[in-house]
Design an enzyme around this catalytic site. Structure first.
Site, short mmCIF file in Angstrom:
data_model
loop_
_atom_site.label_atom_id
_atom_site.label_comp_id
_atom_site.label_asym_id
_atom_site.label_seq_id
_atom_site.Cartn_x
_atom_site.Cartn_y
_atom_site.Cartn_z
N ARG A 1 0.84 -1.21 0.00
CA ARG A 1 0.00 0.00 0.00
C ARG A 1 0.87 1.26 0.00
NH1 ARG A 1 -4.75 0.84 -1.54
NH2 ARG A 1 -5.60 -0.86 -0.30
N ARG B 1 0.87 -6.13 -9.80
CA ARG B 1 1.30 -5.51 -8.53
C ARG B 1 1.47 -6.53 -7.41
NH1 ARG B 1 -3.71 -2.33 -5.63
NH2 ARG B 1 -5.32 -3.92 -5.93
N HIS C 1 0.30 3.83 -10.39
CA HIS C 1 -0.60 4.25 -9.30
C HIS C 1 0.21 5.01 -8.23
CE1 HIS C 1 -3.59 3.98 -6.19
NE2 HIS C 1 -4.33 3.09 -6.81
N ASP D 1 -12.38 10.02 -6.53
CA ASP D 1 -11.94 8.87 -7.31
C ASP D 1 -12.37 9.10 -8.76
OD1 ASP D 1 -11.16 6.43 -8.23
OD2 ASP D 1 -12.31 5.24 -6.78
N GLU E 1 -2.37 9.39 -10.96
CA GLU E 1 -1.89 8.19 -11.65
C GLU E 1 -1.92 8.37 -13.17
OE1 GLU E 1 -4.42 5.00 -10.16
OE2 GLU E 1 -4.83 6.19 -8.39
#
Ligand SMILES: O=P(O)(O)OC[C@H]1O[C@@H](O)[C@H](O)[C@@H](O)[C@@H]1O
Length: 336
Positions: free
Chosen positions: A86, A109, A187, A234, A293
């Protein structure tokens, strides 16, 4: 898709030879990180550094010459398979978010990447000594969930001025004649002093898909983007400029993000409710991070067998004591 001229090939070969000499250990160190995971540290002479985990092919630290951390990694990040780390710069491939049938943000990832000791020629600036080449290939397990063969090469470079460059080269190596399509994102979790003091410039007036409203399309109104509405953000901004600036007024620092091959840009901050729901994220940490991102989401990239795609992100910082009107990202670059 991209063709590499033979001049570049020769230049690259001579550079690749030079990187194997002894003093390059000063620039690239291989060591163990959290939980014994393989880690590579890139260092530049003036003191900037970058840490990369082979788990996820993920940058987890980017420090300037004063040793200040520029990326956010949660204090609750697990560094444990199969959960992605994270923070830092997770790679979303072959799917961004929930835009497809794969797991959220794809599988790159949370796969173990390898060091690519013999990458194909790569046109690069010869003054860059601190870089590492990673590679991820299809595994027989992954072919069951995404039935394609590919080679994903990632070069991570720390420039002499402390800039961080990531270049992805993804090649379709299918032998059954099939094309594949994918979506993608770097990201990046930027570390910020206080989210309410941050502005993002370069995305105003653009169309975006709102992930919190069923991916419905809207147009951004008003000036630069700020984060004071006490709700999570978002959004996937579409067809964005190649330069985006993230201004941290309190810290008097501007991050400048440049991108190539990645038309979209995602802006994400979970804010308090979502933060509390995430097990690997501190309740208050949303105040000190912002994801911007470089991405390709709206129109997936399609590769025929043998074709290669490149997507590049470069991030740098400049001191910012600018006032509004001087914050045009182009101006920030010119002073670089
Ligand atoms: O928790 P994850 O899978 O790392 O995703 C974090 C966020 O990543 C962002 O890129 C997405 O737009 C959000 O929808 C998502 O919540």
């Amino acid at each position: 898709m991209d063709s590499v001229r033979s001049k570049d090939i020769q230049k690259d070969r001579s550079m690749d030879r030079s990187t194997s000499s002894g003093d390059d250990k000063l620039f690239v160190e291989h060591c163990k990180g959290v939980n014994g995971l393989e880690r590579v540290i890139l260092r530049e002479v003036r003191g900037a550094s970058v840490e990369v985990y082979l788990y996820g092919g993920q940058v987890t630290s980017w420090k300037n010459e004063y040793g200040e951390e520029l990326l956010f990694v949660s204090s609750k990040a697990t560094f444990k398979l199969p959960k992605a780390i994270r923070g830092g710069i997770p790679i979303c491939f072959p799917q961004f978010g929930s835009h497809g049938s794969l797991e959220q943000h794809g599988f790159a990832r949370n796969r173990m990447w390898s060091i690519d000791d013999d990458p194909p020629p790569f046109p690069t600036n010869t003054s860059n000594r601190a870089f590492i080449d990673l590679i991820l290939k299809h595994s027989e397990e992954d072919v069951k969930i995404w039935p394609h063969r590919y080679e994903f090469r990632l070069r991570i470079t720390l420039g002499p001025g402390g800039d961080l460059m990531l270049t992805s080269r993804i090649r379709n190596t299918n032998t059954d004649g099939k094309s594949f399509a994918f979506t993608f994102a770097y990201h990046t979790y930027f570390a910020v002093s206080d989210i309410s003091e941050v502005r993002v410039e370069g995305l105003e007036t653009l169309d975006y898909l709102d992930n919190l409203k069923g991916k419905e399309r809207f147009t951004e109104q008003g000036d630069a983007i700020t984060f004071e509405s006490e709700v999570s953000v978002d959004k996937i901004y579409l067809s964005t400029p190649t330069k985006i600036a993230i201004l941290d007024h309190e810290r008097k620092r501007t991050f400048v993000l440049r991108k190539d091959g990645l038309p979209d840009a995602v802006v994400w901050n979970p804010w308090d409710k979502k933060a509390k729901a995430m097990t690997d994220f501190g309740d208050e940490e949303y105040k000190h991070m912002l994801c911007v991102e470089a991405a390709c989401v709206e129109k997936p990239i399609v590769l025929k067998p043998g074709e290669e795609w490149r997507g590049r992100q470069e991030i740098s910082t400049v001191p910012s004591s600018y006032c509004s009107g001087q914050l045009d990202p182009k101006k920030v670059f010119q002073s670089d």
